[in-house]
Design a protein around this motif. Structure first.
Motif, PDB file in Angstrom:
ATOM      1  N   PHE A  87      27.230  22.407  76.142  1.00 59.23           N
ATOM      2  CA  PHE A  87      27.735  23.210  77.401  1.00 59.23           C
ATOM      3  C   PHE A  87      26.680  23.989  78.021  1.00 59.23           C
ATOM      4  N   GLU A  88      26.129  24.878  77.081  1.00 56.63           N
ATOM      5  CA  GLU A  88      25.088  25.686  77.365  1.00 56.63           C
ATOM      6  C   GLU A  88      23.748  24.861  78.207  1.00 56.63           C
ATOM      7  N   LEU A  89      23.457  23.983  77.485  1.00 58.74           N
ATOM      8  CA  LEU A  89      22.425  22.950  77.935  1.00 58.74           C
ATOM      9  C   LEU A  89      22.563  22.499  79.348  1.00 58.74           C
ATOM     10  N   GLY A  90      23.900  22.468  79.728  1.00 56.83           N
ATOM     11  CA  GLY A  90      24.162  21.758  80.979  1.00 56.83           C
ATOM     12  C   GLY A  90      24.184  23.024  81.967  1.00 56.83           C
ATOM     13  N   ARG A  91      25.018  23.975  81.496  1.00 57.47           N
ATOM     14  CA  ARG A  91      24.942  25.294  82.342  1.00 57.47           C
ATOM     15  C   ARG A  91      23.696  25.893  82.655  1.00 57.47           C
TER      16      ARG A  91
END
Length: 205
Positions: A87-91
């Motif tokens: 999720f962090e990678l995407g955000r």
């Protein structure tokens, strides 16, 4: 490793801040863009696009600031600046791209069509005052959006410092100092964020 760059340019600053956050030792080589060194045959062998920064490694050359930062993150995973979870990678990628595409591109249009470039590139191309008027307005509109979003989080992409903050900070600083596009003082959440990230030692790299 060697980083070919120019101190005054915003994209090399992105890499310098990233390098400082990681605590990596890199040799910096200044490229005189006013003398056209970035378009010389020697430089074009490193980066056919004729742009800075360029990172020289034992395996070859890497251009584009985010690509360089991704390479450095792979070599030095901590402190993590691109995301630790899916999720962090995407955000973080999402916000980094938003700042690049919706703020940096508009700042770039204002820069190219502004007075500094007019003086540096007199007679080399025709500027478009209407394009600058539109991009100036778009930058200020984006600042307002930043201010609204930063009312609900401390950093550009969430609750911690990441590469998105580096992209946003270098964009705002370049626009303020070189393009005449300083955020309005009423944007208190944007300025609080700016103070927060500017107070990091890496910001002066």
């Amino acid at each position: 490793m060697k980083l070919y760059e120019m101190t005054q340019a915003p994209n090399p600053r992105r890499v310098r801040i990233f390098v400082a956050e990681k605590g990596i030792e890199i040799e910096y080589v200044q490229v005189d863009m006013s003398a056209g060194e970035h378009k010389s045959p020697e430089f074009l062998k490193m980066n056919p696009s004729g742009k800075i920064p360029v990172l020289e490694t034992d395996e070859g050359y890497i251009a584009e600031s985010v690509a360089i930062c991704r390479y450095l993150e792979a070599l030095h995973p901590e402190p993590n600046l691109f995301g630790a979870t899916p999720f962090e990678l995407g955000r973080i990628e999402m916000f980094n791209r938003i700042y690049e595409l919706e703020m940096w591109t508009q700042i770039g249009i204002s820069w190219v069509n502004g007075p500094v470039v007019a003086k540096m590139a007199a007679g080399r191309f025709t500027q478009n005052p209407q394009a600058k008027e539109t991009s100036d307005a778009n930058v200020h509109r984006f600042y307002q959006r930043m201010n609204q979003e930063l009312a609900h989080r401390d950093y550009a992409a969430g609750d911690r410092y990441t590469v998105a903050d580096i992209t946003a900070l270098t964009g705002v600083d370049f626009a303020t100092q070189r393009v005449g596009l300083k955020p309005d003082e009423s944007l208190t959440h944007l300025w609080a964020w700016h103070q927060r990230v500017s107070s990091r030692p890496s910001a002066s790299a």
